[in-house]
Enzyme design. Sequence first.
Site, PDB file in Angstrom:
ATOM      1  N   THR A 136       8.339  42.825  28.554  1.00  0.00           N
ATOM      2  CA  THR A 136       9.592  43.853  27.550  1.00  0.00           C
ATOM      3  C   THR A 136       9.582  43.080  26.736  1.00  0.00           C
ATOM      4  OG1 THR A 136      12.043  43.911  28.212  1.00  0.00           O
ATOM      5  CG2 THR A 136      10.832  41.788  28.707  1.00  0.00           C
ATOM      6  N   ASP A 138      12.712  42.983  25.129  1.00  0.00           N
ATOM      7  CA  ASP A 138      13.613  42.061  25.247  1.00  0.00           C
ATOM      8  C   ASP A 138      13.427  40.617  25.286  1.00  0.00           C
ATOM      9  OD1 ASP A 138      14.673  44.907  25.096  1.00  0.00           O
ATOM     10  OD2 ASP A 138      15.473  44.624  27.380  1.00  0.00           O
ATOM     11  N   ARG A 286       9.258  50.300  21.209  1.00  0.00           N
ATOM     12  CA  ARG A 286       9.176  50.180  22.967  1.00  0.00           C
ATOM     13  C   ARG A 286       6.830  50.923  22.148  1.00  0.00           C
ATOM     14  NH1 ARG A 286      12.657  51.166  27.044  1.00  0.00           N
ATOM     15  NH2 ARG A 286      11.759  53.121  27.252  1.00  0.00           N
TER      16      ARG A 286
HETATM   17  O1  F6P Z   1      14.594  46.611  28.089  1.00  0.00           O
HETATM   18  C1  F6P Z   1      14.321  47.556  27.012  1.00  0.00           C
HETATM   19  C2  F6P Z   1      14.937  48.758  26.433  1.00  0.00           C
HETATM   20  O2  F6P Z   1      14.261  48.753  25.569  1.00  0.00           O
HETATM   21  C3  F6P Z   1      16.349  47.748  25.981  1.00  0.00           C
HETATM   22  O3  F6P Z   1      15.738  47.005  24.907  1.00  0.00           O
HETATM   23  C4  F6P Z   1      17.500  49.012  26.251  1.00  0.00           C
HETATM   24  O4  F6P Z   1      18.223  49.329  25.687  1.00  0.00           O
HETATM   25  C5  F6P Z   1      16.659  49.979  26.920  1.00  0.00           C
HETATM   26  O5  F6P Z   1      15.642  49.618  27.570  1.00  0.00           O
HETATM   27  C6  F6P Z   1      16.517  51.677  26.772  1.00  0.00           C
HETATM   28  O6  F6P Z   1      16.114  52.039  27.933  1.00  0.00           O
HETATM   29  P1  F6P Z   1      15.868  53.364  28.306  1.00  0.00           P
HETATM   30  O7  F6P Z   1      14.026  53.534  27.813  1.00  0.00           O
HETATM   31  O8  F6P Z   1      16.346  54.258  29.872  1.00  0.00           O
HETATM   32  O9  F6P Z   1      16.555  54.200  27.194  1.00  0.00           O
END
Ligand code: F6P
Length: 379
Positions: A136, A138, A286
């Site tokens: 992750t 995070d 990401r």
């Molecule tokens: O857990 C990873 C993450 O990128 C977090 O940092 C963020 O809050 C969340 O996922 C965003 O999620 P989604 O892909 O549902 O927008």
Amino acid sequence: MPSDSLRVGVLTGGGDCPGINAALRAVTKSLTLQHDAEVLGFLDGFRGVVDRTVEPLHYRDVSGILTRGGTILGASNKADPFNYLPRGGADVSAQVMKTYRTLDLDALVAIGGDGTMSIAHRLTDLGVDIVGVPKTIDNDLVGTDRTVGFDTAVSTATDAIDRIHTTAQSHHRVMIVETMGRYSGWIALHAGVASGTDVILLPEIEYEVETVADVCRDRERSGQRFTIVAVAEGARRKEGDYVVQERGDEYTDSIRLGGISRVLADQLREHLDTSIRTTVLGHMQRGGSPTAYDRTLATTLGTRAAALVAEGTTGVMVAVQNDAFTQVPLDEIAGKTRTVPLDDPLIASGLDVGTSFGVAVSDLSEAASHSKPASPIQP
Ligand code: F6P
């Protein structure tokens, strides 16, 4: 489908991140080459286990993916088998057990974050032999100092803040850069220190607007006519609420954080005449090719997961602690979040070079955030 050789399923759960493919490659190549195993890849996380959408993974299927972002298997953060959102939140764990038994699997490797590890723990109780691999951006998984994807996200955020720096300087502005990270501030802390950000705001330290405004004013008075603020999406002002981008039952985590940079800009405008701009880095963090660190971490964790499966050690997540590789029981991880401790050495180093964390240094421990507030703000 009875088989004499080891049969292992693999899935990539939750949100994607750079380095997942590197981990998948390591698991598959290592199981195939070193342990003569058959590997089956489930599509879209646990959804593939529930729906039995699965493909054999051979050595050649994972060749050439080491450097690719995302996951070739697909991911889903709506497919918790105990709260299966595609079927109205039903418990479809029996379907998972059926797939596991019908495919005659010896074990499952789950590459995922906290949600995936919690699901893995519950499935372990039902009799599935699982090894977890932590990923992750995070970096908020308990039991490991680093998760696959974090280093790349920090690198991307650092590069973005470096670029913001030059335009902030030219226009004498306060520039607020919002990072991801949910309820932990690892990305903001590391990218903030790496880019020499003037103010870093973390979920773990409730900030005071006046203190942030003072930093901007002091810098202006001293001739540094710009300020860079890195704010984690989960940061909030003292006694304030989280800022929520979206709510919805369609997600496993029903609250999607986001928008604190605009809220903070409005708060600062009540104290400053300076021009203020905001940038939300968002899903850029990401994406992209994993850094060398994430590739080596993913490869080491992936091959260790394969070795554990082969020796019959399951119910654990592979991990790195104090630069040594180890494994941690899933029941020590499930349902927990690893936040930044106030005595983290990077906070101390940040303070030593004059970085503000949005509160007076003497108030740092008093500003520590412990609980989730009841009513988050919608920006
Ligand atoms: O857990 C990873 C993450 O990128 C977090 O940092 C963020 O809050 C969340 O996922 C965003 O999620 P989604 O892909 O549902 O927008």
